[in-house]
Design a protein around this motif. Structure first.
Motif, PDB file in Angstrom:
ATOM      1  N   GLU A  65      -9.753  17.854   4.023  1.00 32.78           N
ATOM      2  CA  GLU A  65      -9.358  17.676   5.421  1.00 32.78           C
ATOM      3  C   GLU A  65      -9.451  16.221   5.876  1.00 32.78           C
ATOM      4  OE1 GLU A  65     -11.551  20.395   7.876  1.00 32.78           O
ATOM      5  OE2 GLU A  65     -10.919  22.126   6.667  1.00 32.78           O
ATOM      6  N   VAL A  66      -9.942  15.350   5.006  1.00 30.19           N
ATOM      7  CA  VAL A  66     -10.059  13.933   5.351  1.00 30.19           C
ATOM      8  C   VAL A  66      -8.770  13.237   4.908  1.00 30.19           C
ATOM      9  CG1 VAL A  66     -11.364  11.804   5.033  1.00 30.19           C
ATOM     10  CG2 VAL A  66     -12.564  14.010   5.111  1.00 30.19           C
ATOM     11  N   VAL A  67      -7.885  13.009   5.854  1.00 32.54           N
ATOM     12  CA  VAL A  67      -6.578  12.399   5.579  1.00 32.54           C
ATOM     13  C   VAL A  67      -6.752  10.890   5.459  1.00 32.54           C
ATOM     14  CG1 VAL A  67      -4.239  12.061   6.463  1.00 32.54           C
ATOM     15  CG2 VAL A  67      -5.398  14.265   6.773  1.00 32.54           C
ATOM     16  N   LEU A  68      -6.132  10.318   4.446  1.00 27.00           N
ATOM     17  CA  LEU A  68      -6.225   8.880   4.190  1.00 27.00           C
ATOM     18  C   LEU A  68      -4.972   8.173   4.693  1.00 27.00           C
ATOM     19  CD1 LEU A  68      -7.616   9.083   0.550  1.00 27.00           C
ATOM     20  CD2 LEU A  68      -8.917   8.825   2.676  1.00 27.00           C
ATOM     21  N   GLY A  69      -5.160   7.056   5.355  1.00 28.93           N
ATOM     22  CA  GLY A  69      -4.033   6.255   5.830  1.00 28.93           C
ATOM     23  C   GLY A  69      -3.712   5.141   4.848  1.00 28.93           C
ATOM     24  N   ASP A  70      -2.542   4.578   4.985  1.00 26.71           N
ATOM     25  CA  ASP A  70      -2.133   3.478   4.116  1.00 26.71           C
ATOM     26  C   ASP A  70      -3.051   2.276   4.327  1.00 26.71           C
ATOM     27  OD1 ASP A  70      -0.263   3.384   2.105  1.00 26.71           O
ATOM     28  OD2 ASP A  70       1.214   2.291   3.289  1.00 26.71           O
TER      29      ASP A  70
END
Length: 83
Positions: A65-70
């Motif tokens: 559930e931990v979304v990573l950004g660019d």
């Protein structure tokens, strides 16, 4: 799919054989699967570690559930001894 870098500290650095590496992954869970594939010792260390995503602790949140950004930096912090 985000691109970023993962930084290894202490025992994680020793198990990975490097201080940092680049990655492509959408979530922290996906990143953990990718970096531990065929690296049993790193998988063992990571399973006991805490994580920072751009300096923010992940805590007990499910890694999928931990979304990573660019451009993100993920830091793997094994348990430390000392006092």
């Amino acid at each position: 799919m985000a691109r970023g870098k993962v930084r290894y500290w202490a025992a994680a650095k020793a198990a990975a054989g490097m201080a940092e590496e680049s990655f492509e992954a959408a979530t922290l869970g996906e990143l953990m699967t990718k970096i531990t594939r065929d690296r049993a010792e790193l998988a063992r260390v990571v399973s006991r570690s805490s994580f920072l995503v751009d300096g923010t602790p992940v805590g007990r949140r499910p890694h999928d559930e931990v979304v990573l950004g660019d451009g993100v930096t993920v830091e793997i912090l094994p348990p430390f001894a000392g006092g």
